[in-house]
Write an enzyme that holds these catalytic residues in place. Structure first.
Site, mmCIF file in Angstrom:
data_model
loop_
_atom_site.group_PDB
_atom_site.id
_atom_site.type_symbol
_atom_site.label_atom_id
_atom_site.label_comp_id
_atom_site.label_asym_id
_atom_site.label_seq_id
_atom_site.Cartn_x
_atom_site.Cartn_y
_atom_site.Cartn_z
ATOM 1 N N ASP A 106 0.826 -1.220 0.000
ATOM 2 C CA ASP A 106 0.000 0.000 0.000
ATOM 3 C C ASP A 106 0.849 1.254 0.000
ATOM 4 O O ASP A 106 0.409 2.311 0.420
ATOM 5 C CB ASP A 106 -0.934 0.003 1.220
ATOM 6 C CG ASP A 106 -0.181 -0.033 2.536
ATOM 7 O OD1 ASP A 106 1.035 -0.268 2.532
ATOM 8 O OD2 ASP A 106 -0.830 0.191 3.569
ATOM 9 N N LYS A 157 4.233 2.205 15.935
ATOM 10 C CA LYS A 157 3.121 3.071 16.326
ATOM 11 C C LYS A 157 3.314 3.714 17.700
ATOM 12 O O LYS A 157 2.571 3.455 18.647
ATOM 13 C CB LYS A 157 1.792 2.295 16.280
ATOM 14 C CG LYS A 157 1.587 1.391 15.059
ATOM 15 C CD LYS A 157 1.031 2.132 13.869
ATOM 16 C CE LYS A 157 1.327 1.472 12.545
ATOM 17 N NZ LYS A 157 0.751 0.201 12.226
ATOM 18 N N ASP A 217 1.824 6.236 2.175
ATOM 19 C CA ASP A 217 1.125 5.009 2.571
ATOM 20 C C ASP A 217 -0.360 5.296 2.423
ATOM 21 O O ASP A 217 -0.893 6.182 3.089
ATOM 22 C CB ASP A 217 1.499 4.695 4.026
ATOM 23 C CG ASP A 217 0.579 3.677 4.677
ATOM 24 O OD1 ASP A 217 -0.649 3.806 4.567
ATOM 25 O OD2 ASP A 217 1.084 2.758 5.327
HETATM 26 N N1 GDD Z 1 -0.309 -11.242 3.144
HETATM 27 C C1 GDD Z 1 -0.578 -10.482 4.186
HETATM 28 N N2 GDD Z 1 -1.011 -11.060 5.348
HETATM 29 N N3 GDD Z 1 -0.431 -9.131 4.088
HETATM 30 C C2 GDD Z 1 -0.706 -8.381 5.181
HETATM 31 C C3 GDD Z 1 -1.162 -8.930 6.394
HETATM 32 C C4 GDD Z 1 -1.324 -10.350 6.469
HETATM 33 O O1 GDD Z 1 -1.719 -10.914 7.490
HETATM 34 N N4 GDD Z 1 -1.354 -7.910 7.282
HETATM 35 C C5 GDD Z 1 -1.023 -6.768 6.623
HETATM 36 N N5 GDD Z 1 -0.654 -7.058 5.356
HETATM 37 C C6 GDD Z 1 -0.183 -6.124 4.338
HETATM 38 C C7 GDD Z 1 -1.143 -4.969 4.072
HETATM 39 O O2 GDD Z 1 -2.010 -5.298 2.989
HETATM 40 C C8 GDD Z 1 -0.207 -3.833 3.711
HETATM 41 O O3 GDD Z 1 0.114 -3.845 2.327
HETATM 42 C C9 GDD Z 1 1.077 -4.157 4.485
HETATM 43 O O4 GDD Z 1 0.995 -5.533 4.839
HETATM 44 C C10 GDD Z 1 1.239 -3.311 5.757
HETATM 45 O O5 GDD Z 1 0.070 -3.397 6.533
HETATM 46 P P1 GDD Z 1 -0.700 -2.098 7.050
HETATM 47 O O6 GDD Z 1 -1.874 -2.577 7.829
HETATM 48 O O7 GDD Z 1 -0.916 -1.149 5.952
HETATM 49 O O8 GDD Z 1 0.358 -1.553 8.088
HETATM 50 P P2 GDD Z 1 0.616 -0.051 8.532
HETATM 51 O O9 GDD Z 1 0.561 0.864 7.382
HETATM 52 O O10 GDD Z 1 -0.263 0.232 9.691
HETATM 53 O O11 GDD Z 1 2.133 -0.146 9.091
HETATM 54 C C11 GDD Z 1 3.163 -0.759 8.313
HETATM 55 O O12 GDD Z 1 3.563 0.065 7.234
HETATM 56 C C12 GDD Z 1 4.137 1.344 7.608
HETATM 57 C C13 GDD Z 1 4.578 2.047 6.332
HETATM 58 O O13 GDD Z 1 3.549 2.159 5.444
HETATM 59 C C14 GDD Z 1 4.348 -1.026 9.228
HETATM 60 O O14 GDD Z 1 5.269 -1.773 8.499
HETATM 61 C C15 GDD Z 1 4.978 0.281 9.726
HETATM 62 O O15 GDD Z 1 6.160 -0.003 10.455
HETATM 63 C C16 GDD Z 1 5.350 1.151 8.536
HETATM 64 O O16 GDD Z 1 5.847 2.414 8.974
HETATM 65 MG MG MG Z 2 -0.157 0.756 5.452
#
Ligand code: GDD
Ligand code: MG
Length: 367
Positions: A106, A157, A217
């Site tokens: 994403d 977070k 993001d």
């Molecule tokens: N296959 C799979 N399985 N993908 C997953 C799963 C899962 O169980 N859970 C989450 N994802 C994918 C989401 O679709 C997304 O593309 C990515 O992993 C990150 O998940 P988000 O839910 O978007 O996390 P975030 O944005 O709150 O936080 C993450 O991204 C940030 C940067 O964009 C973390 O990695 C943070 O540390 C980081 O700063």
């Molecule tokens: Mg994200």
């Protein structure tokens, strides 16, 4: 080099846009988000890509198939239950026998992945994580380093009182396959909260690759709008060649009295009526119909959205097949799920989110 893209999240913060499709399939400038990400990887010569999916995987598979039309080779893995960010990459272990890339599915960026891979190799790191500065680090994973860029701490977070830097995990990783041995199979595990912490505790060399390239993001409707605006305004020129003008898809009919103020992207087969005003940045998906005297500014409309006479849409998002009837108003950061019908003379105030298929009776909402 192979890449694993995580596209399994449910996109909870983007609801109701993600009720029927995954975040990866949400249209950005009338193409699925993931298509932009695949094109980005292809530009860096990364064409062997594994998609780690869980939530609503079939749309992705049906659209991209083996990847040939996007110029990449795709393999698909579907988790019955979401395995988390580390569980998902562990699940891809059989494909990964040398240094590989992992990306959150994403993020939209033009970070120099080729330079990042070289940086990783020079330092002989087990993991290199791209970091980018943001205004509000509390929504992300904070990364602290020493003066040489070696990672000393992860804080996922954080609360504002814990914030020590504005540099956060950008969701792009270069990883050595050895780290997969540390992740238990078939379990839900987070790479940010568990695996990286364990590697750090064992003193493994992990580095941050800093970049100030365009990065976003797409986690919330506000960010989704921002992304569409940024691209149309030419803020990420290597990702989208913004003409700064009005681009009109084939077969669209625009009444000569309509006033369209750039930057605006209009999909194929749209019909724009008499006296309509459209002010950019705005995106209209294919087959949209905008009736006489309607006014649209800063909106992103998906496929086949109907806007009635004298309706006003401002800084909002309407998903596939929505109808906004005569003289209704949909205001800042409102989000309409698929097939929402806003009957005439309604006024949806700032930030209203409407679930898919909901019908709002004429004149029932006034503020
Ligand atoms: N296959 C799979 N399985 N993908 C997953 C799963 C899962 O169980 N859970 C989450 N994802 C994918 C989401 O679709 C997304 O593309 C990515 O992993 C990150 O998940 P988000 O839910 O978007 O996390 P975030 O944005 O709150 O936080 C993450 O991204 C940030 C940067 O964009 C973390 O990695 C943070 O540390 C980081 O700063
Ligand atoms: Mg994200």
């Amino acid at each position: 080099m192979k890449a694993v893209i995580l596209v399994g999240g449910e996109g909870t913060r983007l609801r109701p846009l993600t009720c029927n499709i995954t975040k990866a399939m949400m249209p950005v400038l009338n193409k699925p988000f993931l298509e932009h990400l695949l094109a980005y990887l292809k530009r860096h010569g990364v064409t062997d890509i594994i998609l780690a999916m869980s939530y609503l995987p079939h749309h992705i598979k049906d659209y991209f198939g083996d990847g040939a039309k996007t110029g990449v080779r795709l393999s698909y893995l579907i988790e019955e239950e979401p395995l988390g960010t580390a569980g998902a990459v562990k699940n891809a272990e059989r494909y990964l026998d040398e240094t590989f890339l992992m990306l959150n599915g994403d993020i939209f960026t033009d970070l120099d992945i080729t330079a990042m891979i070289n940086f990783h190799r020079e330092r002989k790191a087990v993991a290199t994580i791209a970091v980018t500065p943001v205004d509000d680090p509390t929504a992300y994973g904070l990364i602290e380093t020493d003066a040489g860029g070696r990672i000393t701490r992860f804080l996922e977070k954080p609360g504002w009182e814990e914030v020590t830097t504005n540099r956060i995990n950008a969701g792009i990783y270069v990883l050595e396959p050895d780290i997969l041995a540390r992740i238990p199979p078939k379990k839900t595990v987070s790479i940010e909260r568990e695996t990286f912490q364990q590697l750090l505790a064992r003193g493994k060399p992990m580095y941050a690759y800093s970049s100030t390239a365009y990065w976003l993001d797409m986690g919330t409707p506000e960010k989704y709008l921002r992304l569409n605006y940024d691209l149309l305004l030419g803020k990420a020129p290597s990702l989208f060649n913004a003409t700064g003008g009005v681009q009109i898809g084939g077969g669209s009919q625009i009444d000569p009295s309509a006033k369209i103020e750039a930057p605006v992207l209009i999909g194929e087969g749209c019909v724009i009526g008499r006296g309509v005003k459209i002010k950019g940045p705005t995106v209209l998906g294919p087959e949209c119909e905008i009736a006489e005297g309607a006014s649209i500014e800063g909106a992103v409309l998906w496929n086949n959205v109907r806007v009635g006479k004298r309706a006003i849409l401002r800084n909002c998002i309407a998903a596939d097949h929505c109808q906004i009837h005569e003289a209704s108003q949909v205001m800042d950061n409102c989000v309409l799920g698929d097939k929402v019908v806003v009957g005439k003379n309604n006024k949806l105030a700032q930030g209203t989110r409407i679930r898919p298929n909901k019908r709002i009776a004429p004149g029932s909402i006034s503020s």
